[in-house]
Scaffold this motif. Structure first.
Motif, PDB file in Angstrom:
ATOM      1  N   SER A  20      -6.897 -16.135  32.848  1.00  0.00           N
ATOM      2  CA  SER A  20      -7.851 -15.147  33.607  1.00  0.00           C
ATOM      3  C   SER A  20      -8.805 -14.694  32.365  1.00  0.00           C
ATOM      4  O   SER A  20      -9.005 -13.500  32.403  1.00  0.00           O
ATOM      5  CB  SER A  20      -7.355 -14.250  34.118  1.00  0.00           C
ATOM      6  OG  SER A  20      -6.665 -13.536  33.471  1.00  0.00           O
ATOM      7  N   GLY A  22     -11.834 -13.224  31.083  1.00  0.00           N
ATOM      8  CA  GLY A  22     -12.856 -12.390  31.911  1.00  0.00           C
ATOM      9  C   GLY A  22     -12.364 -11.405  33.066  1.00  0.00           C
ATOM     10  O   GLY A  22     -13.170 -10.907  33.765  1.00  0.00           O
ATOM     11  N   GLN A  23     -11.050 -11.729  33.255  1.00  0.00           N
ATOM     12  CA  GLN A  23     -10.635 -11.024  34.523  1.00  0.00           C
ATOM     13  C   GLN A  23      -9.241 -10.163  34.150  1.00  0.00           C
ATOM     14  O   GLN A  23      -8.766 -10.580  33.085  1.00  0.00           O
ATOM     15  CB  GLN A  23     -10.224 -12.010  35.610  1.00  0.00           C
ATOM     16  CG  GLN A  23     -11.364 -12.207  36.283  1.00  0.00           C
ATOM     17  CD  GLN A  23     -11.108 -13.472  37.391  1.00  0.00           C
ATOM     18  OE1 GLN A  23     -10.340 -14.492  37.291  1.00  0.00           O
ATOM     19  NE2 GLN A  23     -11.228 -13.343  38.616  1.00  0.00           N
ATOM     20  N   ALA A  29       0.362  -9.024  28.549  1.00  0.00           N
ATOM     21  CA  ALA A  29       1.074  -9.107  27.538  1.00  0.00           C
ATOM     22  C   ALA A  29       1.160  -8.005  26.323  1.00  0.00           C
ATOM     23  O   ALA A  29       0.181  -7.490  26.238  1.00  0.00           O
ATOM     24  CB  ALA A  29       0.793 -10.405  26.471  1.00  0.00           C
ATOM     25  N   GLY A  63     -13.259  -7.157  24.876  1.00  0.00           N
ATOM     26  CA  GLY A  63     -12.467  -8.418  24.800  1.00  0.00           C
ATOM     27  C   GLY A  63     -10.924  -8.082  24.230  1.00  0.00           C
ATOM     28  O   GLY A  63     -10.201  -9.034  24.319  1.00  0.00           O
ATOM     29  N   GLY A  65      -8.949  -5.690  25.600  1.00  0.00           N
ATOM     30  CA  GLY A  65      -7.855  -5.654  26.763  1.00  0.00           C
ATOM     31  C   GLY A  65      -7.896  -4.129  27.181  1.00  0.00           C
ATOM     32  O   GLY A  65      -6.968  -3.584  27.711  1.00  0.00           O
ATOM     33  N   LYS A  66      -8.865  -3.407  26.826  1.00  0.00           N
ATOM     34  CA  LYS A  66      -8.843  -1.944  27.488  1.00  0.00           C
ATOM     35  C   LYS A  66      -8.791  -1.836  28.928  1.00  0.00           C
ATOM     36  O   LYS A  66      -8.074  -1.251  29.456  1.00  0.00           O
ATOM     37  CB  LYS A  66     -10.202  -0.981  27.092  1.00  0.00           C
ATOM     38  CG  LYS A  66     -10.447  -1.059  25.658  1.00  0.00           C
ATOM     39  CD  LYS A  66     -11.606  -0.547  25.034  1.00  0.00           C
ATOM     40  CE  LYS A  66     -12.977  -1.434  25.632  1.00  0.00           C
ATOM     41  NZ  LYS A  66     -13.097  -2.566  24.798  1.00  0.00           N
ATOM     42  N   THR A  67      -9.908  -2.742  29.573  1.00  0.00           N
ATOM     43  CA  THR A  67      -9.626  -2.785  31.244  1.00  0.00           C
ATOM     44  C   THR A  67      -8.229  -3.001  31.605  1.00  0.00           C
ATOM     45  O   THR A  67      -8.029  -2.485  32.502  1.00  0.00           O
ATOM     46  CB  THR A  67     -11.015  -3.302  31.879  1.00  0.00           C
ATOM     47  OG1 THR A  67     -12.197  -2.875  31.061  1.00  0.00           O
ATOM     48  CG2 THR A  67     -10.817  -3.439  33.337  1.00  0.00           C
ATOM     49  N   SER A  68      -7.914  -4.217  31.073  1.00  0.00           N
ATOM     50  CA  SER A  68      -6.571  -4.615  31.658  1.00  0.00           C
ATOM     51  C   SER A  68      -5.434  -3.529  31.266  1.00  0.00           C
ATOM     52  O   SER A  68      -4.714  -3.631  32.160  1.00  0.00           O
ATOM     53  CB  SER A  68      -6.278  -5.893  30.736  1.00  0.00           C
ATOM     54  OG  SER A  68      -7.145  -7.084  30.804  1.00  0.00           O
ATOM     55  N   GLN A 288      -7.078 -16.162  26.318  1.00  0.00           N
ATOM     56  CA  GLN A 288      -7.009 -16.679  27.693  1.00  0.00           C
ATOM     57  C   GLN A 288      -8.246 -17.776  27.672  1.00  0.00           C
ATOM     58  O   GLN A 288      -7.804 -18.649  28.623  1.00  0.00           O
ATOM     59  CB  GLN A 288      -7.631 -15.471  28.555  1.00  0.00           C
ATOM     60  CG  GLN A 288      -6.749 -14.122  28.797  1.00  0.00           C
ATOM     61  CD  GLN A 288      -5.577 -14.378  29.878  1.00  0.00           C
ATOM     62  OE1 GLN A 288      -5.539 -15.157  30.478  1.00  0.00           O
ATOM     63  NE2 GLN A 288      -4.619 -13.527  29.756  1.00  0.00           N
TER      64      GLN A 288
HETATM   65  N1  LIG Z   1      -2.373  -7.431  27.039  1.00  0.00           N
HETATM   66  C1  LIG Z   1      -3.154  -8.630  27.656  1.00  0.00           C
HETATM   67  N2  LIG Z   1      -2.344  -9.573  28.209  1.00  0.00           N
HETATM   68  C2  LIG Z   1      -2.911 -10.818  28.675  1.00  0.00           C
HETATM   69  N3  LIG Z   1      -4.397 -10.865  28.837  1.00  0.00           N
HETATM   70  C3  LIG Z   1      -5.222  -9.774  28.370  1.00  0.00           C
HETATM   71  C4  LIG Z   1      -4.401  -8.623  27.712  1.00  0.00           C
HETATM   72  N4  LIG Z   1      -5.454  -7.912  27.360  1.00  0.00           N
HETATM   73  C5  LIG Z   1      -6.665  -8.550  27.712  1.00  0.00           C
HETATM   74  N5  LIG Z   1      -6.382  -9.740  28.285  1.00  0.00           N
HETATM   75  C6  LIG Z   1      -7.480 -10.798  28.774  1.00  0.00           C
HETATM   76  O1  LIG Z   1      -8.449 -10.495  27.955  1.00  0.00           O
HETATM   77  C7  LIG Z   1      -9.694 -10.544  28.513  1.00  0.00           C
HETATM   78  C8  LIG Z   1     -10.369  -9.242  28.018  1.00  0.00           C
HETATM   79  O2  LIG Z   1      -9.761  -7.997  28.518  1.00  0.00           O
HETATM   80  P1  LIG Z   1     -10.495  -6.870  29.031  1.00  0.00           P
HETATM   81  O3  LIG Z   1      -9.483  -5.934  29.541  1.00  0.00           O
HETATM   82  O4  LIG Z   1     -11.682  -6.984  30.015  1.00  0.00           O
HETATM   83  O5  LIG Z   1     -11.176  -6.336  27.681  1.00  0.00           O
HETATM   84  P2  LIG Z   1     -12.147  -5.021  27.424  1.00  0.00           P
HETATM   85  O6  LIG Z   1     -12.172  -4.146  28.452  1.00  0.00           O
HETATM   86  O7  LIG Z   1     -11.490  -4.341  26.074  1.00  0.00           O
HETATM   87  O8  LIG Z   1     -13.214  -5.690  27.094  1.00  0.00           O
HETATM   88  C9  LIG Z   1      -9.306 -10.526  30.055  1.00  0.00           C
HETATM   89  O9  LIG Z   1      -9.705 -11.905  30.174  1.00  0.00           O
HETATM   90  C10 LIG Z   1      -8.045 -10.466  30.284  1.00  0.00           C
HETATM   91  O10 LIG Z   1      -7.407 -11.259  31.119  1.00  0.00           O
END
Ligand SMILES: Nc1ncnc2c1ncn2[C@@H]1O[C@H](COP(=O)(O)OP(=O)(O)O)[C@@H](O)[C@H]1O
Ligand SMILES: [Mg+2]
Length: 406
Positions: A20, A22-23, A29, A63, A65-68, A288
């Protein structure tokens, strides 16, 4: 995961891509330590019915993973009986009004009685007005004690008080209905104006003064400038809990790739995992992206093993996407910032000194502060201590050098 579609019936189409880029990911992980920080707060709110403060602030470049992380924590909070409000700050939208709406939506999920609902709605309308009208000119550090000297402070105090009431009452309403409390998630906090940031900090600080009956916690995320922006908005903001997010460890990076595939009965060879890690380090977005491009180059079915040929076959597709992202970063930089980027890329890969950049630009090192700070604000570079900076996206330096030599 059980909700994912299984392998296609003919095998030709293969199983749906479980990655995913961008989602929000299907499988988060790693990040156990960071999730634990939020869990501690939820535990305090649930056990004692009191505010678990101060602000919790995850900060990292795009990128990482803050939002995730916030979304995963939100799922946990809801499973624990919390109502959750979610807000992503943007320079275009009014922060306090948006926050009020997201709190209202959070309360919708809690089963308030009709008359409670009506009276809450009336209060909301009043608060939105107050916040909307007065929220334009709050400045500096205004605490509850400094309320009554002069018109400015009285005006400034109003949105703080309004926000305080809004959060406090909403949190109590959740608890009164048998919920654990209210958790407010604020993403992209760096984009909040200094006034809005100050209002938020002051409201939470004031609530902390009477935390016993406020079952609330506030969890935020933003770019690396966020801590500085918070402290600039209110000096006591430095007491916020700042937690940087780093790239994933090799074990977590492997899990990011192997976990979603294993759920579909597909494995990765260890060479293939190594090759992806070599390209991406522990950068979650890049992982991803390469996971997805490898998957779609092979379109595996249950029982298949992804190997290095699949990774290599997927690389051109991933690189095309990356080039588009690099170009977008380049395009948001001004002419002076682009000169800085070119000089920094010319100085090498990894951590670069201010002196090296100034030398490449042919100027004194004191002259580069402005483009440096702006590029940090834009999330394109980040400081790594001792006057060193690095690009936040791996491979960007190479792209800039290639571009420059054309
Ligand atoms: N801990 C994680 N495990 C799996 N995928 C992750 C993880 N953290 C981020 N990603 C992936 O990385 C990408 C960016 O994550 P996102 O949460 O949007 O980052 P940020 O908000 O910091 O810009 C997304 O595609 C997300 O699916
Ligand atoms: Mg994000």
């Amino acid at each position: 995961m059980s909700s994912l579609p299984g392998p296609g019936p003919t095998g030709a189409a293969g199983a749906a891509d479980p990655y995913s880029p961008g989602q929000v990911p299907r499988v988060l992980a790693g990040r156990e330590v960071e999730l634990g920080r939020v869990r501690d707060r939820l535990g305090r709110v649930a056990s004692f019915g009191e505010l678990a403060g101060p602000l919790l602030v995850f900060h990292a470049p795009r990128g990482l993973g803050k939002t995730s992380l916030l979304r995963a924590s939100e799922r946990e909070a809801e499973a624990l009986g919390f109502a959750s409000a979610w807000l992503a700050c943007s320079r275009e939208r009014p922060f306090l009004a948006e926050l009020a709406h997201s709190v209202d939506r959070a309360l919708e999920a809690v089963d308030l009685a009709p008359e409670q609902r009506r009276s809450w709605r009336d209060r909301m309308r009043g608060l939105s007005l107050e916040v909307g009208v007065l929220g334009v000119s709050v400045g500096g550090e205004v605490t509850g004690d400094a309320a009554d000297d002069g018109d400015h402070d009285v005006a400034a105090q109003a949105p703080i008080g309004a926000l305080q009431d809004l959060l406090g009452e909403a949190a109590r309403a959740v608890r009164a209905r048998g919920g654990a409390g209210l958790v407010v998630y604020i993403d992209e906090l760096h984009a909040a104006s200094a006034d809005d940031m100050s209002t938020l900090l002051n409201a939470v600080q004031n609530l902390d003064g009477a935390r016993a009956d406020t079952p609330l916690t506030v969890v935020t995320a933003g770019l690396p400038v966020t801590p500085e922006a918070i402290v600039r908005a209110a000096t006591f903001g430095e007491r916020s809990a700042f937690v940087p997010l780093d790239v994933l460890s090799p074990a977590d990076a492997r899990h990011l790739l192997a976990g979603p595939a294993a759920d579909l009965g597909v494995a990765w060879s260890s060479d293939a995992l190594d090759l992806v890690l070599e390209h991406c380090g522990g950068h979650p977005y890049l992982l991803q992206l390469l996971g997805s491009s490898t998957w779609t180059s092979r379109r595996p079915v249950g029982g298949d093993v992804l190997d290095i040929d699949d990774v290599s076959a997927g690389l051109p597709g991933a690189e095309q996407q990356l080039r588009a992202m690099y170009a977008a970063r380049w395009a948001v930089a001004t002419g002076l910032e682009q000169s800085f980027i070119v000089a920094m890329a010319a100085a090498g890969t990894g951590n670069i000194t201010r002196a090296a950049i100034a030398r490449e630009m042919g100027v004194d090192s004191r002259a580069i502060s402005v483009p440096r700070d702006r590029l940090i604000d834009k999330g394109i570079i980040e400081p790594v201590g001792h006057g060193l900076v690095r690009f936040t996206m791996p491979g960007f330096d190479r792209w800039v050098r290639d571009r420059d030599s054309q």
